[in-house]
Structure formats: structure tokens, C-alpha cells
Design a protein around this motif. Sequence first.
Motif, mmCIF file in Angstrom:
data_model
loop_
_atom_site.group_PDB
_atom_site.id
_atom_site.type_symbol
_atom_site.label_atom_id
_atom_site.label_comp_id
_atom_site.label_asym_id
_atom_site.label_seq_id
_atom_site.Cartn_x
_atom_site.Cartn_y
_atom_site.Cartn_z
ATOM 1 N N VAL A 49 0.828 -1.200 0.000
ATOM 2 C CA VAL A 49 0.000 0.000 0.000
ATOM 3 C C VAL A 49 0.872 1.264 0.000
ATOM 4 C CG1 VAL A 49 -0.235 0.160 2.521
ATOM 5 C CG2 VAL A 49 -2.029 1.062 1.065
ATOM 6 N N ASP A 50 0.428 2.297 -0.712
ATOM 7 C CA ASP A 50 1.107 3.590 -0.727
ATOM 8 C C ASP A 50 0.861 4.268 0.621
ATOM 9 O OD1 ASP A 50 1.996 6.195 -1.086
ATOM 10 O OD2 ASP A 50 0.726 6.610 -2.824
ATOM 11 N N PRO A 51 1.923 4.642 1.365
ATOM 12 C CA PRO A 51 1.730 5.271 2.673
ATOM 13 C C PRO A 51 0.908 6.558 2.617
ATOM 14 C CG PRO A 51 4.021 4.636 2.396
ATOM 15 C CD PRO A 51 3.346 4.431 1.071
ATOM 16 N N LEU A 52 0.942 7.258 1.477
ATOM 17 C CA LEU A 52 0.175 8.488 1.344
ATOM 18 C C LEU A 52 -1.070 8.310 0.483
ATOM 19 C CD1 LEU A 52 3.117 11.036 1.017
ATOM 20 C CD2 LEU A 52 1.726 10.530 3.032
ATOM 21 N N GLY A 53 -1.442 7.066 0.248
ATOM 22 C CA GLY A 53 -2.644 6.779 -0.532
ATOM 23 C C GLY A 53 -3.840 6.526 0.379
ATOM 24 N N SER A 82 4.370 3.941 7.366
ATOM 25 C CA SER A 82 5.090 5.212 7.431
ATOM 26 C C SER A 82 5.486 5.744 6.055
ATOM 27 C CB SER A 82 6.358 5.047 8.269
ATOM 28 O OG SER A 82 7.196 6.179 8.158
ATOM 29 N N PRO A 83 5.181 7.021 5.772
ATOM 30 C CA PRO A 83 5.669 7.621 4.529
ATOM 31 C C PRO A 83 7.164 7.938 4.596
ATOM 32 C CG PRO A 83 4.426 9.221 5.804
ATOM 33 C CD PRO A 83 4.301 7.915 6.519
ATOM 34 N N LEU A 84 7.724 7.935 5.801
ATOM 35 C CA LEU A 84 9.145 8.225 5.964
ATOM 36 C C LEU A 84 10.001 6.993 5.711
ATOM 37 C CD1 LEU A 84 11.236 10.364 6.797
ATOM 38 C CD2 LEU A 84 10.936 9.602 9.157
ATOM 39 N N THR A 85 9.563 5.839 6.197
ATOM 40 C CA THR A 85 10.363 4.613 6.092
ATOM 41 C C THR A 85 9.782 3.587 5.124
ATOM 42 O OG1 THR A 85 9.173 3.504 7.881
ATOM 43 C CG2 THR A 85 11.061 4.896 8.512
ATOM 44 N N ASP A 86 8.549 3.789 4.692
ATOM 45 C CA ASP A 86 7.818 2.827 3.861
ATOM 46 C C ASP A 86 7.665 1.492 4.583
ATOM 47 O OD1 ASP A 86 6.379 2.609 1.435
ATOM 48 O OD2 ASP A 86 7.937 1.323 0.595
ATOM 49 N N ASP A 107 -11.594 3.307 22.672
ATOM 50 C CA ASP A 107 -10.187 2.999 22.928
ATOM 51 C C ASP A 107 -9.372 3.026 21.647
ATOM 52 O OD1 ASP A 107 -10.876 2.670 25.534
ATOM 53 O OD2 ASP A 107 -10.279 0.575 25.683
ATOM 54 N N ASN A 108 -9.998 2.689 20.527
ATOM 55 C CA ASN A 108 -9.263 2.574 19.269
ATOM 56 C C ASN A 108 -10.063 3.173 18.121
ATOM 57 O OD1 ASN A 108 -8.785 -0.003 21.027
ATOM 58 N ND2 ASN A 108 -6.918 0.300 19.864
ATOM 59 N N LEU A 109 -9.331 3.851 17.231
ATOM 60 C CA LEU A 109 -9.890 4.350 15.981
ATOM 61 C C LEU A 109 -9.110 3.713 14.840
ATOM 62 C CD1 LEU A 109 -9.958 8.194 16.795
ATOM 63 C CD2 LEU A 109 -11.748 6.497 17.279
ATOM 64 N N VAL A 110 -9.822 3.217 13.851
ATOM 65 C CA VAL A 110 -9.205 2.686 12.634
ATOM 66 C C VAL A 110 -9.746 3.533 11.489
ATOM 67 C CG1 VAL A 110 -8.935 0.668 11.137
ATOM 68 C CG2 VAL A 110 -9.050 0.371 13.626
ATOM 69 N N ILE A 111 -8.867 4.334 10.893
ATOM 70 C CA ILE A 111 -9.298 5.331 9.910
ATOM 71 C C ILE A 111 -8.731 4.969 8.553
ATOM 72 C CG2 ILE A 111 -9.315 7.789 9.335
ATOM 73 C CD1 ILE A 111 -8.642 8.234 12.396
ATOM 74 N N LYS A 112 -9.613 4.847 7.556
ATOM 75 C CA LYS A 112 -9.153 4.545 6.207
ATOM 76 C C LYS A 112 -9.816 5.485 5.214
ATOM 77 C CE LYS A 112 -12.548 0.925 5.215
ATOM 78 N NZ LYS A 112 -12.741 -0.439 4.729
ATOM 79 N N GLY A 113 -9.357 5.417 3.973
ATOM 80 C CA GLY A 113 -9.932 6.250 2.928
ATOM 81 C C GLY A 113 -9.378 7.666 2.938
ATOM 82 N N LYS A 114 -10.002 8.512 2.147
ATOM 83 C CA LYS A 114 -9.612 9.917 2.056
ATOM 84 C C LYS A 114 -10.876 10.744 1.849
ATOM 85 C CE LYS A 114 -6.958 13.248 -0.641
ATOM 86 N NZ LYS A 114 -5.967 13.455 -1.717
ATOM 87 N N GLY A 189 1.729 12.673 10.818
ATOM 88 C CA GLY A 189 1.049 13.889 10.388
ATOM 89 C C GLY A 189 0.821 13.911 8.887
ATOM 90 N N ALA A 190 1.767 13.376 8.119
ATOM 91 C CA ALA A 190 1.618 13.308 6.667
ATOM 92 C C ALA A 190 0.498 12.327 6.286
ATOM 93 C CB ALA A 190 2.931 12.893 6.002
ATOM 94 N N VAL A 191 0.374 11.236 7.040
ATOM 95 C CA VAL A 191 -0.704 10.281 6.758
ATOM 96 C C VAL A 191 -2.051 10.944 7.010
ATOM 97 C CG1 VAL A 191 -1.737 8.060 7.393
ATOM 98 C CG2 VAL A 191 0.759 8.285 7.276
ATOM 99 N N MET A 192 -2.162 11.696 8.102
ATOM 100 C CA MET A 192 -3.410 12.429 8.353
ATOM 101 C C MET A 192 -3.682 13.419 7.225
ATOM 102 S SD MET A 192 -3.418 13.064 12.482
ATOM 103 C CE MET A 192 -4.894 14.073 12.460
ATOM 104 N N GLY A 193 -2.653 14.148 6.811
ATOM 105 C CA GLY A 193 -2.822 15.108 5.729
ATOM 106 C C GLY A 193 -3.254 14.450 4.439
ATOM 107 N N SER A 194 -2.717 13.272 4.145
ATOM 108 C CA SER A 194 -3.075 12.567 2.918
ATOM 109 C C SER A 194 -4.542 12.141 2.913
ATOM 110 C CB SER A 194 -2.173 11.342 2.720
ATOM 111 O OG SER A 194 -2.519 10.296 3.617
#
Length: 197
Positions: A49-53, A82-86, A107-114, A189-194
Motif C-alpha cells: 500500500v502507498d503510505p500516502l494513498g 510510514s511515509p518516511l520509512t515505507d 479505545d481505538n480508531l481505525v481510519i481509512k480512505g480519504k 502527520g503526513a498520513v493524516m494530511g493525505s
Amino acid sequence: MALNGKIAYIDLSIGEVEIAPIPIEMRKLYLGGRGLDMYLLYNHLEPGVDPLGPDNVLTVSAGILVGTLASASARTHIGAKSPLTDFLGSSNIGGFFGPELRFAGFDNLVIKGKAEKPVYLWIHDGEIEIRDASDLWGEDVFDTQELIQEELGDPEIKSLTIGLAGENLVRFANVMTGRKNAAGRTGMGAVMGSKNL
């Protein structure tokens, strides 16, 4: 309280939230926020998977003792590819977000999509709403937190925020809460931004 929390599965692409209990067997096998996050990432991330996708999955979890009287236990874990380390992204943050997440019933959030446009998650009283954040995009992390508190009419609201680095997908962007607490590892933070989150 620490053993009866829930997981919220949030799909930003379609704007849906599904809430499920956390089985006690899962809690016994994967202790704490980080342990359960690793299990969730393993089961929800597709290989390559693309870390920023939009298919990257972001997890946010309160630690096992968060919201109790245990000393130094108010920790929140954030994970994703991670977009930094892939590779595995794992970052930890202090402050009051973790306890407030648990007090809100999760207790947990699982966030997907854009999301199509910038959004934030309003988590309260066992419910989660996806709200427009277009007016917050472009603000720094401190102003964003204050603007959310003003919008919702409560100066005690805690939030995880990103700033310009996260919005512009800088691969080592932090996630912040409060004035000084940063999840500063592996580019969450970049993953959230993506995700426009």
C-alpha cells in the motif's frame, strides 16, 4: 472502564462510521494501545500500500491504563504505514487526548480512505461525527485547536492536529495535541494530511 471500550472503524471516503466492542480475548493477546494497533494494522493493511494513498490505515489508540489513576499513563499511540520509512509507522504522544478519547467511549480508531475535502472527527458521548474542516486547513496546530474549541463552545476539548507540514505531506510531519505534546516519529502527520484529516 479500561476493559469495556470500543473500536470505531471510520471510512473517510464514504463518510461512514462503524462501532464495535473490543473482545476481551483480543485485549489479552494484544496489550495496550500499541499492541492492539499492531494487530489492527496487520489485519487491515494490504501489502504494498502507498503510505500516502487512501488505502493506508491510520490507527489511534488509548493505552491500557489511560484514564485510570496510574501514574504517567496518559499515552496515545498513532500507527500506520510510514511515509518516511515505507515500513511500520509507530508514534506515541502524551497529553490529555488519550483520556478524553476513552472518556468519550472509545479505545481505538481505525481510519481509512480519504475525505473529498478537509474534515475533522468530533468524538463525544459514544458517537463520532465527520465534520467539515475547510476553514481549519492552512492554520497552525495551535490555532487549529483553539478554533475547534471555539466552534464547539468548550475550551476543554482536546484534539490531535496537523499543521502545514502534514497538509503538504512532508514525510516526517508531526501530530500535535496541546501546546507541547508531539507524536514526532515516522510521519503520522503526513498520513493524516493525505486523508484530508
